[in-house]
Enzyme design. Structure first.
Site, PDB file in Angstrom:
ATOM      1  N   LYS A  19      30.508  29.246  40.666  1.00 23.52           N
ATOM      2  CA  LYS A  19      30.736  28.896  42.076  1.00 23.52           C
ATOM      3  C   LYS A  19      30.024  29.872  43.008  1.00 23.52           C
ATOM      4  O   LYS A  19      29.375  29.471  43.956  1.00 23.52           O
ATOM      5  CB  LYS A  19      32.239  28.931  42.426  1.00 23.52           C
ATOM      6  CG  LYS A  19      33.127  28.044  41.599  1.00 23.52           C
ATOM      7  CD  LYS A  19      34.568  28.056  42.121  1.00 23.52           C
ATOM      8  CE  LYS A  19      35.276  29.400  42.004  1.00 23.52           C
ATOM      9  NZ  LYS A  19      35.497  29.872  40.640  1.00 23.52           N
ATOM     10  N   ARG A  93      43.348  28.359  46.166  1.00 22.25           N
ATOM     11  CA  ARG A  93      43.618  28.413  44.733  1.00 22.25           C
ATOM     12  C   ARG A  93      45.026  27.954  44.389  1.00 22.25           C
ATOM     13  O   ARG A  93      45.384  27.962  43.209  1.00 22.25           O
ATOM     14  CB  ARG A  93      43.457  29.844  44.240  1.00 22.25           C
ATOM     15  CG  ARG A  93      42.080  30.144  43.635  1.00 22.25           C
ATOM     16  CD  ARG A  93      41.966  31.640  43.543  1.00 22.25           C
ATOM     17  NE  ARG A  93      41.270  32.135  42.401  1.00 22.25           N
ATOM     18  CZ  ARG A  93      40.099  32.773  42.474  1.00 22.25           C
ATOM     19  NH1 ARG A  93      39.489  32.917  43.615  1.00 22.25           N
ATOM     20  NH2 ARG A  93      39.569  33.283  41.385  1.00 22.25           N
ATOM     21  N   ARG A 132      29.008  39.171  31.988  1.00 21.44           N
ATOM     22  CA  ARG A 132      28.778  39.388  33.421  1.00 21.44           C
ATOM     23  C   ARG A 132      28.850  40.892  33.730  1.00 21.44           C
ATOM     24  O   ARG A 132      29.679  41.609  33.193  1.00 21.44           O
ATOM     25  CB  ARG A 132      29.845  38.647  34.229  1.00 21.44           C
ATOM     26  CG  ARG A 132      29.748  38.923  35.718  1.00 21.44           C
ATOM     27  CD  ARG A 132      30.337  37.823  36.537  1.00 21.44           C
ATOM     28  NE  ARG A 132      31.788  37.879  36.625  1.00 21.44           N
ATOM     29  CZ  ARG A 132      32.498  36.999  37.339  1.00 21.44           C
ATOM     30  NH1 ARG A 132      31.902  36.021  37.983  1.00 21.44           N
ATOM     31  NH2 ARG A 132      33.805  37.107  37.384  1.00 21.44           N
ATOM     32  N   ARG A 165      33.381  43.999  35.289  1.00 26.53           N
ATOM     33  CA  ARG A 165      34.498  43.956  36.232  1.00 26.53           C
ATOM     34  C   ARG A 165      35.795  44.177  35.469  1.00 26.53           C
ATOM     35  O   ARG A 165      35.974  43.640  34.389  1.00 26.53           O
ATOM     36  CB  ARG A 165      34.539  42.581  36.897  1.00 26.53           C
ATOM     37  CG  ARG A 165      34.191  42.597  38.353  1.00 26.53           C
ATOM     38  CD  ARG A 165      33.995  41.200  38.864  1.00 26.53           C
ATOM     39  NE  ARG A 165      35.238  40.428  38.931  1.00 26.53           N
ATOM     40  CZ  ARG A 165      35.327  39.229  39.502  1.00 26.53           C
ATOM     41  NH1 ARG A 165      34.265  38.684  40.047  1.00 26.53           N
ATOM     42  NH2 ARG A 165      36.465  38.581  39.513  1.00 26.53           N
ATOM     43  N   ARG A 176      43.458  34.803  33.429  1.00 27.96           N
ATOM     44  CA  ARG A 176      42.961  34.162  34.646  1.00 27.96           C
ATOM     45  C   ARG A 176      42.749  32.661  34.432  1.00 27.96           C
ATOM     46  O   ARG A 176      42.967  31.856  35.335  1.00 27.96           O
ATOM     47  CB  ARG A 176      41.659  34.828  35.103  1.00 27.96           C
ATOM     48  CG  ARG A 176      41.900  36.208  35.706  1.00 27.96           C
ATOM     49  CD  ARG A 176      40.628  37.030  35.776  1.00 27.96           C
ATOM     50  NE  ARG A 176      39.648  36.515  36.708  1.00 27.96           N
ATOM     51  CZ  ARG A 176      38.343  36.746  36.611  1.00 27.96           C
ATOM     52  NH1 ARG A 176      37.861  37.487  35.627  1.00 27.96           N
ATOM     53  NH2 ARG A 176      37.527  36.251  37.492  1.00 27.96           N
TER      54      ARG A 176
HETATM   55  P1  AMP Z   1      37.191  35.814  42.060  1.00 26.29           P
HETATM   56  O1  AMP Z   1      36.075  36.782  42.265  1.00 26.29           O
HETATM   57  O2  AMP Z   1      37.083  34.597  42.961  1.00 26.29           O
HETATM   58  O3  AMP Z   1      37.390  35.439  40.618  1.00 26.29           O
HETATM   59  O4  AMP Z   1      38.522  36.560  42.541  1.00 26.29           O
HETATM   60  C1  AMP Z   1      38.940  37.746  41.916  1.00 26.29           C
HETATM   61  C2  AMP Z   1      40.439  37.953  42.094  1.00 26.29           C
HETATM   62  O5  AMP Z   1      40.749  38.015  43.491  1.00 26.29           O
HETATM   63  C3  AMP Z   1      41.303  36.829  41.565  1.00 26.29           C
HETATM   64  O6  AMP Z   1      41.545  36.960  40.172  1.00 26.29           O
HETATM   65  C4  AMP Z   1      42.560  37.012  42.392  1.00 26.29           C
HETATM   66  O7  AMP Z   1      43.333  38.111  41.944  1.00 26.29           O
HETATM   67  C5  AMP Z   1      41.989  37.387  43.746  1.00 26.29           C
HETATM   68  N1  AMP Z   1      41.732  36.180  44.574  1.00 26.29           N
HETATM   69  C6  AMP Z   1      40.530  35.710  45.009  1.00 26.29           C
HETATM   70  N2  AMP Z   1      40.689  34.594  45.741  1.00 26.29           N
HETATM   71  C7  AMP Z   1      42.019  34.327  45.754  1.00 26.29           C
HETATM   72  C8  AMP Z   1      42.835  33.295  46.318  1.00 26.29           C
HETATM   73  N3  AMP Z   1      42.306  32.281  47.023  1.00 26.29           N
HETATM   74  N4  AMP Z   1      44.162  33.371  46.105  1.00 26.29           N
HETATM   75  C9  AMP Z   1      44.729  34.363  45.421  1.00 26.29           C
HETATM   76  N5  AMP Z   1      44.028  35.356  44.853  1.00 26.29           N
HETATM   77  C10 AMP Z   1      42.690  35.350  45.012  1.00 26.29           C
END
Ligand code: AMP
Length: 223
Positions: A19, A93, A132, A165, A176
């Protein structure tokens, strides 16, 4: 390629579906603002801001940051939106977030154009995320297999050694994915019912996926 005017999009899909990569490419191509909540939160954690302090423990565990924190954050971001459209990458989410977003968009007189779902099988996600790497300084993302840095494991932009990460360790990735299936997947039906959903396969090279994405967005039908 015709440029659509004021397109507001949501990119939906599991972590590691591509994404962010596609949002970056499309944002550049169509001059949209990419809003990645994961990036915003990681920067807040790096700078140890109040938002970062609220979010850190959830992120480390691979859990979702609470809805009210996320809705507060997205309200700030959308309020300060410059002219032109946006891509929401990683938000909403949960159903609660989706409903809150609807209210917010209405309040701000903004409209959603489409929700793109990137489909990638779980095994492929685990494989991708373990390869990654990110730059701890500027946040640039690489993949050792599909998109390696020029000098081994150092950032092309700032020369920093790249890292895995914290939440890309295999156990956290599996958690996740569970969170995605349980909390985020209900959004597919939510947006399908409103005729906004466009589903594409996220498997393949970034170029292949981008071609599918552009096609799905130009095709007037939802799937
Ligand atoms: P991502 O880089 O989008 O995978 O986000 C990394 C982490 O940030 C996720 O595993 C969540 O802990 C937090 N996070 C990002 N976006 C959201 C969201 N819309 N709602 C809740 N937690 C989020």
């Amino acid at each position: 390629m015709e440029r659509l005017n004021r397109v507001n999009l949501i990119f939906l899909g599991p972590p590691g579906a591509g994404k962010g990569t596609q949002a970056e490419r499309l944002a550049r191509r169509w001059h949209l603002k990419k809003i990645s909540t994961g990036d915003i939160l990681r920067e807040a954690v790096r700078n140890n801001t109040p938002l970062g302090q609220k979010a850190r423990e959830y992120m480390e565990r691979g859990d979702l940051v609470p809805d009210e924190v996320m809705l507060g954050l997205i309200r700030e971001v959308l309020r300060e939106l410059p002219e032109g459209g946006f891509i929401l990458d990683g938000f909403p989410r949960t159903l609660e977030q989706a409903r809150g977003l609807d209210r917010l968009l209405q309040e701000l007189n903004l409209q959603l154009h489409a929700v793109v779902l990137f489909e990638v099988p779980d095994e492929e996600i685990v494989r991708r995320l373990s390869a990654r790497r990110v730059c701890p300084k500027c946040g640039a993302t690489y993949n050792l297999i599909t998109d390696p840095p020029k000098n081994d494991e150092r950032c092309d932009r700032c020369g920093e050694p790249l890292v895995l990460r914290d939440d890309d360790h295999p156990d956290t990735v599996r958690h996740r994915l569970e969170v995605y299936h349980r909390q985020t997947e209900p959004l597919i039906e939510y947006y399908r019912r409103r005729d906004l959903l466009r589903t594409i396969s996220g498997v393949g090279t970034p170029e292949e996926v981008e071609t599918r994405l552009l096609q799905a967005l130009q095709d007037g039908h939802s799937h």
